[in-house]
Design an enzyme around this catalytic site. Structure first.
Site, PDB file in Angstrom:
ATOM      1  N   GLU A 173      -1.030  -8.474   4.982  1.00 56.08           N
ATOM      2  CA  GLU A 173      -0.842  -8.729   6.423  1.00 56.08           C
ATOM      3  C   GLU A 173      -2.178  -8.719   7.181  1.00 56.08           C
ATOM      4  O   GLU A 173      -2.224  -9.054   8.357  1.00 56.08           O
ATOM      5  CB  GLU A 173       0.124  -7.700   7.027  1.00 56.08           C
ATOM      6  CG  GLU A 173      -0.428  -6.295   7.255  1.00 56.08           C
ATOM      7  CD  GLU A 173      -0.624  -5.479   5.970  1.00 56.08           C
ATOM      8  OE1 GLU A 173      -0.424  -6.023   4.868  1.00 56.08           O
ATOM      9  OE2 GLU A 173      -0.993  -4.299   6.084  1.00 56.08           O
ATOM     10  N   ILE A 215      -7.208  -0.741   1.208  1.00 57.28           N
ATOM     11  CA  ILE A 215      -7.615   0.382   2.050  1.00 57.28           C
ATOM     12  C   ILE A 215      -7.009   1.671   1.482  1.00 57.28           C
ATOM     13  O   ILE A 215      -5.788   1.846   1.482  1.00 57.28           O
ATOM     14  CB  ILE A 215      -7.145   0.198   3.515  1.00 57.28           C
ATOM     15  CG1 ILE A 215      -7.646  -1.142   4.076  1.00 57.28           C
ATOM     16  CG2 ILE A 215      -7.622   1.356   4.390  1.00 57.28           C
ATOM     17  CD1 ILE A 215      -7.039  -1.516   5.416  1.00 57.28           C
ATOM     18  N   HIS A 217      -3.149  -5.110   1.227  1.00 60.58           N
ATOM     19  CA  HIS A 217      -2.576  -5.424   2.548  1.00 60.58           C
ATOM     20  C   HIS A 217      -2.577  -6.931   2.828  1.00 60.58           C
ATOM     21  O   HIS A 217      -3.519  -7.451   3.415  1.00 60.58           O
ATOM     22  CB  HIS A 217      -3.415  -4.740   3.638  1.00 60.58           C
ATOM     23  CG  HIS A 217      -3.276  -3.272   3.672  1.00 60.58           C
ATOM     24  ND1 HIS A 217      -2.398  -2.617   4.513  1.00 60.58           N
ATOM     25  CD2 HIS A 217      -3.896  -2.312   2.962  1.00 60.58           C
ATOM     26  CE1 HIS A 217      -2.482  -1.326   4.324  1.00 60.58           C
ATOM     27  NE2 HIS A 217      -3.397  -1.106   3.382  1.00 60.58           N
ATOM     28  N   CYS A 249       0.825  -1.214   0.000  1.00 54.46           N
ATOM     29  CA  CYS A 249       0.000   0.000   0.000  1.00 54.46           C
ATOM     30  C   CYS A 249       0.863   1.269   0.000  1.00 54.46           C
ATOM     31  O   CYS A 249       1.486   1.557  -1.005  1.00 54.46           O
ATOM     32  CB  CYS A 249      -0.998  -0.055   1.150  1.00 54.46           C
ATOM     33  SG  CYS A 249      -2.451   0.941   0.812  1.00 54.46           S
TER      34      CYS A 249
HETATM   35  N1  GLN Z   1      -3.732   6.310   0.868  1.00 56.50           N
HETATM   36  C1  GLN Z   1      -2.488   6.099   1.535  1.00 56.50           C
HETATM   37  C2  GLN Z   1      -1.379   6.911   0.893  1.00 56.50           C
HETATM   38  O1  GLN Z   1      -1.538   7.352  -0.190  1.00 56.50           O
HETATM   39  C3  GLN Z   1      -2.096   4.637   1.540  1.00 56.50           C
HETATM   40  C4  GLN Z   1      -3.116   3.838   2.310  1.00 56.50           C
HETATM   41  C5  GLN Z   1      -2.587   2.622   2.956  1.00 56.50           C
HETATM   42  O2  GLN Z   1      -1.372   2.394   3.054  1.00 56.50           O
HETATM   43  N2  GLN Z   1      -3.481   1.848   3.511  1.00 56.50           N
HETATM   44  O3  GLN Z   1      -0.386   7.138   1.501  1.00 56.50           O
END
Ligand code: GLN
Length: 196
Positions: free
Chosen positions: A180, A142, A178, A84
């Site tokens: 994890e 997310i 994610h 992410c």
């Molecule tokens: N939206 C976040 C970003 O751009 C990343 C979200 C996440 O790591 N769950 O930094």
């Protein structure tokens, strides 16, 4: 095998737990641990850069010289995984949001990423992906980024609609989701087995 999970913020503990489970499953002696120490990162055999807020994580890893250690580890062929926000930071090219926030990217994977690519309506969701070398995997997204373009040296492992959401470039894994946050240890096992 020592696995350093960079502990600025975000899903640090979850990565520590699942990486330790994966080590145990594979019968490999070792330990995954949370750290923000440059020395500990330098000594690790593999590094995980978790999700969280890419702007905040970027600032701290540069301030604490951990960014340089991640770059060195990449050259040494150690497995590196970014999930992410971690995926965003591994990229060579960002988007207008990373430019606007002046987020320093590590530039290690030849790819272009888009922050928060899935929009507001779909801030977080769970979906089955078919991941190359892994198989079907329940992936948690997310406020996830997406990978828009990749260079020739990058292997696309998974796509969701038109977006690329998992890639591998030699010893580096970059995932928009994610791994994890499920009980499934297969991605962490795959990551650990990249060390050879
Ligand atoms: N939206 C976040 C970003 O751009 C990343 C979200 C996440 O790591 N769950 O930094």
């Amino acid at each position: 095998m020592k696995i350093a999970v960079i502990a600025v913020q975000g899903d640090v503990e979850e990565h520590v737990i699942i990486a330790n489970k994966a080590l145990e499953k594979l019968g490999i002696k070792g330990e995954a641990f949370a750290t923000i120490s440059k020395e500990e990162v330098a000594k690790a055999d593999a590094i995980i850069l978790p999700g969280g807020e890419s702007t905040t994580i970027s600032k701290l890893i540069h301030k604490k010289s951990i960014a340089d250690e991640i770059k060195k580890a990449t050259k040494q062929g150690k497995p590196i995984m970014g999930t992410c926000a971690g995926c965003i930071l591994l990229a060579k090219h960002g988007d207008e949001q990373t430019a606007k926030t002046k987020t320093k990217l590590l530039g290690l994977v030849d790819m272009k990423v888009k922050r928060n690519a899935f929009g507001r309506q779909r801030e977080s969701f769970q979906i089955k992906l078919n991941i190359k070398n892994i198989g079907e995997f329940e992936a948690v997204f997310i406020r996830a980024p997406a990978i828009l373009e990749v260079g020739k040296s990058v292997d696309v492992l998974a796509k969701l609609n038109d977006y690329i959401v998992a890639v591998q470039q030699n010893n580096i894994l970059a995932l928009a989701f994610h791994p994890e946050l499920t009980e499934d240890t297969r991605i962490h096992e795959y990551f650990i087995k990249m060390k050879c």
